[in-house]
Write a protein that holds these residues in place. Structure first.
Motif, PDB file in Angstrom:
ATOM      1  N   ILE A   1      42.488  47.130  38.175  1.00 35.51           N
ATOM      2  CA  ILE A   1      42.230  45.353  39.226  1.00 35.51           C
ATOM      3  C   ILE A   1      42.579  45.659  40.682  1.00 35.51           C
ATOM      4  N   GLY A   2      42.741  46.850  40.893  1.00 35.50           N
ATOM      5  CA  GLY A   2      43.503  47.238  42.524  1.00 35.50           C
ATOM      6  C   GLY A   2      44.909  46.744  42.518  1.00 35.50           C
ATOM      7  N   ARG A   3      45.352  46.794  44.153  1.00 37.84           N
ATOM      8  CA  ARG A   3      46.288  46.975  44.145  1.00 37.84           C
ATOM      9  C   ARG A   3      47.034  45.249  44.660  1.00 37.84           C
ATOM     10  N   ARG A   4      46.545  43.889  45.103  1.00 36.46           N
ATOM     11  CA  ARG A   4      47.033  43.259  45.371  1.00 36.46           C
ATOM     12  C   ARG A   4      47.021  42.231  44.032  1.00 36.46           C
ATOM     13  N   LYS A   5      45.998  42.269  43.418  1.00 33.33           N
ATOM     14  CA  LYS A   5      46.146  41.280  42.169  1.00 33.33           C
ATOM     15  C   LYS A   5      47.193  42.042  41.048  1.00 33.33           C
ATOM     16  N   LEU A   6      47.768  42.772  40.820  1.00 30.34           N
ATOM     17  CA  LEU A   6      48.656  43.318  40.474  1.00 30.34           C
ATOM     18  C   LEU A   6      50.177  43.396  40.859  1.00 30.34           C
ATOM     19  N   LEU A   7      50.220  43.316  42.259  1.00 32.78           N
ATOM     20  CA  LEU A   7      51.200  43.323  42.952  1.00 32.78           C
ATOM     21  C   LEU A   7      51.552  41.013  42.845  1.00 32.78           C
ATOM     22  N   LEU A   8      51.152  40.687  42.943  1.00 34.22           N
ATOM     23  CA  LEU A   8      50.602  39.143  42.463  1.00 34.22           C
ATOM     24  C   LEU A   8      51.225  38.752  41.241  1.00 34.22           C
ATOM     25  N   VAL A   9      50.555  39.219  40.393  1.00 28.05           N
ATOM     26  CA  VAL A   9      51.284  39.369  39.584  1.00 28.05           C
ATOM     27  C   VAL A   9      52.253  39.621  38.757  1.00 28.05           C
ATOM     28  N   CYS A  10      53.043  41.118  39.245  1.00 24.49           N
ATOM     29  CA  CYS A  10      54.525  40.870  39.275  1.00 24.49           C
ATOM     30  C   CYS A  10      55.360  40.357  39.590  1.00 24.49           C
ATOM     31  N   LEU A  11      55.496  40.227  40.528  1.00 27.83           N
ATOM     32  CA  LEU A  11      56.247  38.836  41.693  1.00 27.83           C
ATOM     33  C   LEU A  11      56.655  38.081  41.024  1.00 27.83           C
ATOM     34  N   VAL A  12      55.272  36.982  39.775  1.00 32.19           N
ATOM     35  CA  VAL A  12      55.112  35.838  38.564  1.00 32.19           C
ATOM     36  C   VAL A  12      56.277  36.282  37.844  1.00 32.19           C
ATOM     37  N   GLY A  13      55.360  37.810  37.298  1.00 29.92           N
ATOM     38  CA  GLY A  13      56.240  38.394  35.699  1.00 29.92           C
ATOM     39  C   GLY A  13      58.086  38.178  36.207  1.00 29.92           C
ATOM     40  N   ILE A  14      58.401  38.887  37.413  1.00 26.48           N
ATOM     41  CA  ILE A  14      59.423  39.069  37.553  1.00 26.48           C
ATOM     42  C   ILE A  14      60.605  38.172  37.945  1.00 26.48           C
ATOM     43  N   ALA A 101      64.009  33.576  42.165  1.00 27.91           N
ATOM     44  CA  ALA A 101      63.660  32.637  44.041  1.00 27.91           C
ATOM     45  C   ALA A 101      63.099  33.748  44.684  1.00 27.91           C
ATOM     46  N   LEU A 102      63.558  34.602  44.536  1.00 30.44           N
ATOM     47  CA  LEU A 102      63.096  35.510  46.155  1.00 30.44           C
ATOM     48  C   LEU A 102      61.520  35.974  45.540  1.00 30.44           C
ATOM     49  N   PRO A 103      61.492  36.694  44.484  1.00 25.55           N
ATOM     50  CA  PRO A 103      60.172  36.568  44.489  1.00 25.55           C
ATOM     51  C   PRO A 103      58.968  35.281  44.460  1.00 25.55           C
ATOM     52  N   LEU A 104      59.386  33.965  43.536  1.00 25.67           N
ATOM     53  CA  LEU A 104      58.787  33.027  43.881  1.00 25.67           C
ATOM     54  C   LEU A 104      58.024  32.932  44.965  1.00 25.67           C
ATOM     55  N   ALA A 105      59.333  32.785  45.959  1.00 23.52           N
ATOM     56  CA  ALA A 105      59.027  32.432  47.639  1.00 23.52           C
ATOM     57  C   ALA A 105      57.690  33.800  47.904  1.00 23.52           C
ATOM     58  N   MET A 106      57.942  34.768  48.011  1.00 24.42           N
ATOM     59  CA  MET A 106      57.066  35.666  48.038  1.00 24.42           C
ATOM     60  C   MET A 106      55.388  35.673  47.664  1.00 24.42           C
ATOM     61  N   ILE A 107      55.581  34.611  46.975  1.00 25.27           N
ATOM     62  CA  ILE A 107      54.017  34.351  45.833  1.00 25.27           C
ATOM     63  C   ILE A 107      53.726  34.086  46.817  1.00 25.27           C
ATOM     64  N   PRO A 108      53.061  32.917  48.051  1.00 28.74           N
ATOM     65  CA  PRO A 108      52.508  32.094  48.912  1.00 28.74           C
ATOM     66  C   PRO A 108      52.023  33.676  50.168  1.00 28.74           C
ATOM     67  N   ILE A 109      53.203  33.887  50.537  1.00 35.34           N
ATOM     68  CA  ILE A 109      53.046  34.601  51.294  1.00 35.34           C
ATOM     69  C   ILE A 109      52.059  35.889  51.571  1.00 35.34           C
ATOM     70  N   ALA A 110      51.945  36.489  49.628  1.00 30.95           N
ATOM     71  CA  ALA A 110      51.338  37.474  49.430  1.00 30.95           C
ATOM     72  C   ALA A 110      49.983  37.178  49.606  1.00 30.95           C
ATOM     73  N   LEU A 111      49.839  35.836  49.027  1.00 36.82           N
ATOM     74  CA  LEU A 111      48.488  35.017  48.723  1.00 36.82           C
ATOM     75  C   LEU A 111      47.663  34.663  50.078  1.00 36.82           C
ATOM     76  N   VAL A 112      48.575  34.935  51.172  1.00 33.20           N
ATOM     77  CA  VAL A 112      47.564  34.788  52.150  1.00 33.20           C
ATOM     78  C   VAL A 112      47.830  35.954  53.035  1.00 33.20           C
ATOM     79  N   TRP A 113      48.430  36.259  53.035  1.00 33.89           N
ATOM     80  CA  TRP A 113      48.802  37.850  54.159  1.00 33.89           C
ATOM     81  C   TRP A 113      48.430  39.177  53.220  1.00 33.89           C
ATOM     82  N   LEU A 114      48.700  39.405  52.161  1.00 34.92           N
ATOM     83  CA  LEU A 114      48.804  40.671  51.382  1.00 34.92           C
ATOM     84  C   LEU A 114      46.991  40.759  51.377  1.00 34.92           C
ATOM     85  N   PRO A 115      46.974  42.448  51.768  1.00 34.22           N
ATOM     86  CA  PRO A 115      45.581  42.851  51.679  1.00 34.22           C
ATOM     87  C   PRO A 115      45.437  43.879  50.732  1.00 34.22           C
ATOM     88  N   GLU A 116      44.067  43.879  49.976  1.00 31.55           N
ATOM     89  CA  GLU A 116      43.970  44.885  49.647  1.00 31.55           C
ATOM     90  C   GLU A 116      43.355  46.089  50.182  1.00 31.55           C
TER      91      GLU A 116
END
Length: 292
Positions: A1-14, A101-116
């Motif tokens: 599924i690619g790096r980006r999708k997996l990283l976002l799922v992991c941030l939510v899970g943590i 709280a820290l990974p939760l705060a990272m999710i919107p940042i990753a959505l905007v700037w994390l590349p695939e």
């Protein structure tokens, strides 16, 4: 599924499972929540390492990899400072809330700037990107893969043992105050960041063969010195040596892993190396308990 999708799922899970752990009312529930947190947390660094290696110019790949590892060290530094300012007034609940709280705060940042990964998006059929364990242990990669796993296991065993028991030893055996314990862990983490940044530059200049054995040896000597001088002033010198080189040795392994595999096996190879390292993470605290 690619790096980006997996990283976002992991941030939510943590985040979800860290918050969930605050509801635990007995050790069994707590273990379940933490195991689920670990399933998502363990996937973060291998995927980030793979992603950074795919963006980095070849001559700076080790430097890019160790800069990525410094993000993990930054989290460890927050954890060290937390011992002085959160554990005492808020207890373990406060620590877990911060951890969620820290990974939760990272999710919107990753959505905007994390590349695939450009190599993943460039594949006409993403399924072609998959690799198997059999390929990693094939005749072309078997020796390097097994040696890499052994190095990861030993490195993770040490770090997990240190992480699990150093606070207990400093507080209950050496009778240090909480702020002194926090200072000790802050020194370890801060120098670890410096060592991590330095080892990447050194590897890009002198190569893995010259640098990695050297930093492993120096990290070992620092750890040995701490054991011999615990509670004395000299302990701080050896703590500094171990902090610089032991953490750097693991960062060097992290830089090495992506370089051993072709693009279609890179993420799988790095992921399995970190998976092997988690065996060491399981062994380390248990070995420390037995020794204490």
């Amino acid at each position: 599924i690619g790096r980006r999708k997996l990283l976002l799922v992991c941030l939510v899970g943590i985040s979800v499972f860290s918050f969930g752990a605050t509801t635990a009312i007995n050790p069994a529930q707590f273990i379940v929540w933490r195991v689920m947190t670990g399933l998502f947390a363990a996937a973060i660094v291998p995927n980030l390492l793979t992603l950074s290696s795919e963006f980095a110019p070849e001559r700076l790949r080790a430097t890019f990899a160790t800069i990525t590892i410094c993000g993990a060290m930054g989290g460890a530094l927050i954890g060290a400072v937390m011992q002085a300012f959160i554990l005492q007034p808020y207890g373990w609940h406060g620590a877990l809330i911060l951890g969620g709280a820290l990974p939760l705060a990272m999710i919107p940042i990753a959505l905007v700037w994390l590349p695939e990964s450009p190599r993943f998006t460039g594949q006409k059929s993403p399924g072609h990107f998959q690799a198997s364990l059999a390929q990693l242990l094939g005749s072309g990669h078997r020796g390097a893969t097994l040696l890499l796993w052994a190095a990861f296991i030993s490195s993770f065993a040490f770090i997990s043992q240190w992480g699990a028991w150093s606070t207990t030893v400093f507080k209950d055996v050496l009778h240090m105050e909480w702020r002194s314990v926090a200072l000790t862990m802050t020194v370890y983490t801060t120098l670890g960041v410096i060592g991590t940044l330095s080892v990447g530059v050194a590897i890009d200049r002198f190569g893995f063969r010259a640098v990695l054995p050297t930093v492993f040896l120096l990290g070992f000597l620092g750890a040995l010195g701490i054991g011999v001088t615990a509670g004395e002033g000299a302990m701080w010198v050896f703590l500094g040596v171990m902090s610089l080189f032991q953490v750097a040795s693991q960062a060097g392994l992290a830089a090495l892993a992506p370089s051993l595999y072709p693009p279609d096996r890179k993420a799988t190879g790095v992921g399995w190396a970190y998976g092997a390292g988690r065996i060491g993470s399981i062994m380390g605290p248990a070995i420390g308990a037995a020794l204490i």
